[in-house]
Every structure is written in C-alpha cells, then in structure tokens.
Scaffold this motif. Structure first.
Motif, short mmCIF file in Angstrom:
data_model
loop_
_atom_site.label_atom_id
_atom_site.label_comp_id
_atom_site.label_asym_id
_atom_site.label_seq_id
_atom_site.Cartn_x
_atom_site.Cartn_y
_atom_site.Cartn_z
N ALA A 168 0.83 -1.21 0.00
CA ALA A 168 0.00 0.00 0.00
C ALA A 168 0.87 1.25 0.00
O ALA A 168 0.55 2.23 -0.68
N LEU A 169 1.96 1.23 0.76
CA LEU A 169 2.87 2.38 0.79
C LEU A 169 3.45 2.64 -0.59
O LEU A 169 3.52 3.79 -1.05
N ASP A 170 3.86 1.58 -1.28
CA ASP A 170 4.42 1.72 -2.63
C ASP A 170 3.38 2.24 -3.62
O ASP A 170 3.68 3.10 -4.47
N GLN A 171 2.16 1.74 -3.50
CA GLN A 171 1.12 2.10 -4.46
C GLN A 171 0.53 3.49 -4.20
O GLN A 171 0.26 4.25 -5.13
N ASP A 172 0.35 3.82 -2.92
CA ASP A 172 -0.34 5.06 -2.56
C ASP A 172 0.57 6.28 -2.47
O ASP A 172 0.13 7.41 -2.64
N GLY A 173 1.84 6.04 -2.15
CA GLY A 173 2.73 7.16 -1.89
C GLY A 173 2.69 7.55 -0.43
O GLY A 173 1.74 7.21 0.30
N ILE A 174 3.69 8.28 0.01
CA ILE A 174 3.88 8.54 1.44
C ILE A 174 2.75 9.37 2.06
O ILE A 174 2.33 9.10 3.19
N ASP A 175 2.21 10.34 1.34
CA ASP A 175 1.20 11.21 1.94
C ASP A 175 -0.14 10.49 2.12
O ASP A 175 -0.77 10.59 3.18
N VAL A 176 -0.58 9.78 1.10
CA VAL A 176 -1.83 9.03 1.21
C VAL A 176 -1.69 7.93 2.26
O VAL A 176 -2.60 7.71 3.08
N TRP A 177 -0.54 7.26 2.25
CA TRP A 177 -0.30 6.20 3.25
C TRP A 177 -0.38 6.76 4.66
O TRP A 177 -0.97 6.14 5.55
N ASN A 178 0.19 7.94 4.88
CA ASN A 178 0.13 8.55 6.21
C ASN A 178 -1.30 8.87 6.63
O ASN A 178 -1.66 8.70 7.80
N GLU A 179 -2.11 9.33 5.69
CA GLU A 179 -3.51 9.61 6.01
C GLU A 179 -4.22 8.32 6.42
O GLU A 179 -5.05 8.31 7.34
N LYS A 180 -3.90 7.24 5.74
CA LYS A 180 -4.52 5.95 6.07
C LYS A 180 -4.04 5.45 7.44
O LYS A 180 -4.85 4.95 8.24
N VAL A 181 -2.77 5.59 7.72
CA VAL A 181 -2.25 5.19 9.03
C VAL A 181 -2.92 6.01 10.13
O VAL A 181 -3.31 5.47 11.17
N LYS A 182 -3.05 7.30 9.91
CA LYS A 182 -3.69 8.18 10.90
C LYS A 182 -5.11 7.72 11.19
O LYS A 182 -5.54 7.66 12.35
N SER A 183 -5.85 7.33 10.15
CA SER A 183 -7.23 6.87 10.35
C SER A 183 -7.27 5.54 11.09
O SER A 183 -8.16 5.31 11.92
N VAL A 184 -6.28 4.67 10.84
CA VAL A 184 -6.21 3.39 11.53
C VAL A 184 -5.93 3.60 13.02
O VAL A 184 -6.55 2.96 13.88
N LEU A 185 -5.01 4.50 13.34
CA LEU A 185 -4.71 4.79 14.74
C LEU A 185 -5.92 5.35 15.47
O LEU A 185 -6.17 5.02 16.64
N GLU A 186 -6.68 6.19 14.79
CA GLU A 186 -7.89 6.75 15.39
C GLU A 186 -8.92 5.64 15.64
O GLU A 186 -9.58 5.62 16.68
N THR A 187 -9.02 4.71 14.70
CA THR A 187 -9.96 3.60 14.85
C THR A 187 -9.60 2.74 16.05
O THR A 187 -10.46 2.42 16.89
N PHE A 188 -8.33 2.38 16.18
CA PHE A 188 -7.92 1.51 17.27
C PHE A 188 -7.93 2.23 18.62
O PHE A 188 -8.13 1.60 19.66
N SER A 189 -7.75 3.53 18.60
CA SER A 189 -7.88 4.30 19.84
C SER A 189 -9.32 4.20 20.36
O SER A 189 -9.55 4.04 21.57
N THR A 190 -10.27 4.26 19.44
CA THR A 190 -11.67 4.16 19.82
C THR A 190 -12.06 2.74 20.22
O THR A 190 -12.74 2.52 21.22
N VAL A 191 -11.61 1.76 19.46
CA VAL A 191 -12.00 0.36 19.68
C VAL A 191 -11.30 -0.25 20.90
O VAL A 191 -11.94 -0.91 21.72
N ILE A 192 -10.00 -0.01 21.03
CA ILE A 192 -9.22 -0.61 22.11
C ILE A 192 -9.21 0.27 23.34
O ILE A 192 -9.16 -0.21 24.47
#
Length: 245
Positions: A168-192
């Motif tokens: 995903a990092l290779d396909q999306d590029g660093i900026d899009v990948w970072n946005e996706k990581v940020k959303s994942v961290l927010e999800t797990f902060s809420t769930v866990i």
C-alpha cells in the motif's frame, strides 16, 4: 564458585529481514545487532537456513527467543501471510529451530515479542508494527493478552495488511499512506481505548504527522530485547518451551 550467566539468542523474523543479537539476563545486547534479507516467498527451510547463515559467527548462547510474523499456537505456525503461507501452515517452527541449533526455544508472534521489550507495564498498552504487513499486540499491566490477528480484520476491499502494508505504501505514496495510518490509529484508539500505544516496524519512521501524547515510536533494536522477557516468568508471560529432539 561464580555462577555462569545465561545468554539468549533473540531472533526477529520479518517479511523483509531476519534480525538477531545475543542478550544477557538484563536484556542488554552482547553483540552488535545483525540482519539478513528474508528470502522471497520464504519456506520454513529458507528461514532456518537464513538464521544459520546469520548467526554463524555468533558467540555462545543458552536459549533461543523467536518472534515470527504470523499467528503462533504452542510454537506451531498457523499463518504466515508475508512469507510462504501454505508452506508454513501448521509447521512446528519452534521444534525445527530447537533441533537445528540444539537449544531450547520459545517462539511467539513478532509484535508480542517486540512489545515485551518496549512497554511500560502500566495499564492497557498496545503495540502496532508497520512493516511488510501490520502487526499488533495487547498488554495489561505488563501481561501479554491473547494474541489477535487484527491485521486480518476486513477493511474496504482487503484487510489491514493490504490497507497500510508495504504494498500500500508503494502504491499510494507517502502522503496518502500517512492519512490511512492516521485513520487506523484513530480507529484503534476508539475500539481498544488503550492507555499507551507503541509504534514499531520499519515503516514507523515514515510517519509524518504529529502523534498523540500517549503514542511513542520505538525501534527494532528496542523490540528485539523483548526476547529476554519470554524467559522471565515474573513478567507474567508463560509460553511453551520446546527442547531439541
């Protein structure tokens, strides 16, 4: 007579590299951290042979700790999504390593082992590794909770491995990948609802957004020190010991 201090061979098997060092009883490195490329689509034989090459010049050790990128049950590999998954299915890797190197082995998921090396042992703590795939581990007051392969929860058209792994990092590029990581961290902060989160893995250093105060970046060199805690029962972790045949 002075008691001889035991030494521990710590091995971190990753989708891109296999890392290793020798630890003393305090978890300090006795030799420089070494690594070797993981063979593409690696089979169990490939991994064991790579370990043999990597540690060929290592000094004496008494016990072996192994972190593996997949689901482990009683030392047996159940999944290895970033290696040759079919070849590893139900393979007793801990027994293969113990018999090859003639030492007792304790083997767990790689995020579990890394977490033991970096957590504070206070409250509910989560470890996320960002590398070839996506790894997680959970701890309560230092005690490792049952391993969950959260990387394989479905999201969009795949799972979390697909969503923020290397491809995903290779396909999306660093900026899009970072946005996706940020959303994942927010999800797990809420769930866990963790008290602290530790981010490791080779791609963690590529994060370019500001992390919350309860999130800390950690390195592979810190995580591999978790190998010593697999053998310390007072740390609340009990894993099966596999002896050479």
């Amino acid at each position: 007579m002075k008691q001889i201090e035991e030494k521990y061979l710590a091995i971190d098997i990753g989708g891109s590299h296999i890392k290793s060092t020798i630890l003393n009883i305090e978890g300090k490195m006795e030799i420089d951290y070494q690594k070797i490329a993981t063979p593409k689509n690696a089979t169990p034989e490939d991994v064991v042979n790579s370990i043999e090459t990597l540690i060929k010049e290592f000094p004496h050790y008494d016990k072996i700790s192994v972190g593996f990128p997949g689901f482990i049950k009683n030392g047996v590999v159940k999944t290895a999504p970033n290696l040759n998954n079919e070849a590893f299915k139900n393979f007793n890797l801990s027994q293969a390593i113990a018999s090859k190197f003639k030492k007792p082995v304790r083997l767990v998921n790689d995020a579990d082992m890394q977490g033991l090396g970096v957590i504070s042992r206070v409250g509910l703590e989560m470890v996320i590794t960002l590398g070839t795939g996506f790894g997680t581990a959970l701890f309560m007051d230092g005690k490792l909770l049952p391993h969950l392969e959260l990387a394989h929860l479905p999201i969009k058209k795949g799972d979390y491995d697909d969503f923020i792994g290397d491809k995903a990092l290779d396909q999306d590029g660093i900026d899009v990948w970072n946005e996706k990581v940020k959303s994942v961290l927010e999800t797990f902060s809420t769930v866990i609802n963790y008290d602290s989160l530790f981010l490791g893995g080779g791609n963690a250093k590529k994060i370019n957004f500001t992390l919350n105060d309860n999130i800390k970046l950690v390195g592979n060199r810190d995580g591999i020190k978790g190998g010593i805690f697999l053998w310390k029962e007072e740390d609340g972790y009990c894993v099966r010991t596999v002896n050479p045949i």
